[in-house]
Write a protein that holds these residues in place. Structure first.
Motif, PDB file in Angstrom:
ATOM      1  N   MET A  77       8.673  52.970  -3.547  1.00 51.18           N
ATOM      2  CA  MET A  77       8.603  54.172  -3.876  1.00 51.18           C
ATOM      3  C   MET A  77       7.223  54.742  -3.807  1.00 51.18           C
TER       4      MET A  77
ATOM      5  N   GLY B  37      12.520  57.950   3.583  1.00 54.65           N
ATOM      6  CA  GLY B  37      13.429  58.663   3.039  1.00 54.65           C
ATOM      7  C   GLY B  37      12.454  59.500   2.013  1.00 54.65           C
TER       8      GLY B  37
ATOM      9  N   MET C 248      18.032  57.676  -5.368  1.00 56.33           N
ATOM     10  CA  MET C 248      17.473  56.396  -4.836  1.00 56.33           C
ATOM     11  C   MET C 248      18.440  55.336  -4.030  1.00 56.33           C
TER      12      MET C 248
ATOM     13  N   LEU D 114      19.528  56.898  -0.570  1.00 61.17           N
ATOM     14  CA  LEU D 114      18.380  56.613   0.367  1.00 61.17           C
ATOM     15  C   LEU D 114      18.361  55.397   0.859  1.00 61.17           C
ATOM     16  N   GLU D 115      18.448  54.436   0.034  1.00 66.03           N
ATOM     17  CA  GLU D 115      18.178  52.810   0.168  1.00 66.03           C
ATOM     18  C   GLU D 115      19.319  52.514   1.272  1.00 66.03           C
TER      19      GLU D 115
ATOM     20  N   ILE E  77      10.429  55.363   0.139  1.00 69.23           N
ATOM     21  CA  ILE E  77      10.894  56.736  -0.475  1.00 69.23           C
ATOM     22  C   ILE E  77       9.637  57.545  -1.079  1.00 69.23           C
TER      23      ILE E  77
ATOM     24  N   CYS F  81       8.626  60.732  -3.058  1.00 71.63           N
ATOM     25  CA  CYS F  81       9.226  61.468  -4.292  1.00 71.63           C
ATOM     26  C   CYS F  81       8.053  62.054  -5.074  1.00 71.63           C
TER      27      CYS F  81
END
Ligand code: AMP
Ligand code: MG
Length: 344
Positions: free
Chosen positions: A245, A270, A307, A310-311, A318, A320
């Motif tokens: 992340m 993502g 989450m 997107l995974e 990702i 954010c």
């Protein structure tokens, strides 16, 4: 040996659903595991007074034995039996926020098995507001110990697909009542400290609690006297997808830049994209339409789903934006900081 996990689809009409909830109650009474919706996230329930049943929760989740469980009751009378006493401040909080996403930590009564509290002298208790959770506890005739119904460390499950992805073959039953309305876990408030301590921010904001009972500490903040805060049952890395992340400041320009930077490092990126914010035009970017920035209720409800979605799109990281430390945004911020914490 894997067991067959039955998924019971509920209609939302409690009268029509009653036989299915009775069936789930019988599984709990027999020492089995039932995943069920609460207003926060799906819980993995077992009879809180049966140590063998509770042990199976830890095994199914691969949850370390040091991490204590929350016990769910249908009403305040059921909670009363789990604690030594309900102090006046607990009654005040209960009147305002229960049923609802508030968990209280209090000295435990003798009937609560040690495995539930990870050997601590305190127990965490709450009354879930979801009608299915309420009906299940009543049908079981026993308080239900229930952490989130995910594998330990993974993003919490906000629908039954998430539960099946993590726990199929390990539990008897999933009660599927669609997505959960709050989407993040309960606020855990320790009433054994003076002032009380928020051990985990959650669905009820610190500000709402303070309006009612005055100042409360937040774990991680220094106490006025400089004493250390009590050890939490929480780990710095948690709620994490399988890919990194990458958090960025909450402005559209910083967000585009962060996605651009990620594209230099990863083949497929993502993005948790607030409504109206841009991502770079690229086939290599997958965008999850998260919700309007500052609409914290919607962003909280859709956080873990984003989450996990997107995974599944096979992104390698990702990006954010990180919300501010206020109101329900503090809870989203807490989950994101833990999700972004490097593997332990
Ligand atoms: P979960 O139900 O998996 O979302 O996590 C429940 C959380 O509640 C744990 O991680 C602990 O932080 C907290 N908790 C449960 N019981 C206690 C307790 N007796 N004392 C302090 N924290 C607790
Ligand atoms: Mg959990």
């Amino acid at each position: 040996m894997p067991i067959e996990t039955q998924r019971l689809i509920l209609t939302g009409d409690l009268v029509q659903d009653a036989p299915l909830i009775e069936q789930a109650g019988a599984v709990i009474r027999a020492g089995g595991l039932v995943a069920f919706p609460t207003e926060t996230v799906y819980g993995l329930g077992a009879d809180a007074l049966n140590p063998d049943a509770v042990r199976r929760i830890f095994e199914a989740k691969e949850r370390p034995a040091w991490d204590p469980l929350i016990v769910h009751g249908a009403d305040l009378e059921q909670l009363r039996l789990l604690v030594q006493e309900l102090p006046p401040v607990a009654e005040t909080l209960a009147q305002a926020f229960m049923p609802g996403p508030l968990t209280l930590v209090l000295p435990k009564s003798e009937r609560v098995p040690d495995i539930v509290t990870a050997g601590r002298p305190t127990v965490a208790v709450r009354i879930p507001a979801h009608p299915v959770a309420q009906a299940l506890i009543r049908a079981s005739g026993t308080p239900i110990a229930a952490p989130s119904a995910n594998r330990f460390g993974r993003p919490s499950p906000t629908n039954a697909d998430h539960v099946m992805a993590d726990l199929a073959g390990r539990i008897e039953l999933v009660l599927d009542a669609g997505p959960t309305p709050v989407g993040v876990e309960s606020t855990v408030l320790d009433l054994t400290t003076q002032p009380p301590t928020v051990l985990r921010p959650g669905g009820i904001s610190r500000e709402a609690i303070e309006q009612l009972i005055g100042h409360v500490c937040l774990l991680g903040e220094a106490l006025p006297g400089g004493q250390p805060l009590p050890a939490p049952g929480t780990s710095p890395r948690h709620y994490a997808p399988r890919v990194p992340m990458l958090l960025c400041p909450p402005e559209p320009a910083a967000f585009v830049q962060a996605v651009q930077d990620a594209l230099n490092l990863y083949e497929r990126v993502g993005a948790m994209t607030p409504e109206g914010w841009q991502v770079p035009h690229s086939q290599r970017v997958v965008s999850y339409e998260w919700g309007v920035w500052r609409d914290w209720q919607v962003l909280a409800k859709r956080l873990f789903e984003g989450m996990r979605w997107l995974e599944q799109q096979a992104v390698q990281a990702i990006v954010c934006p990180l919300p501010p430390a206020e109101q329900l945004a503090l809870t989203i911020r807490d989950r994101l900081l833990r999700a972004a914490h490097p593997p332990l």
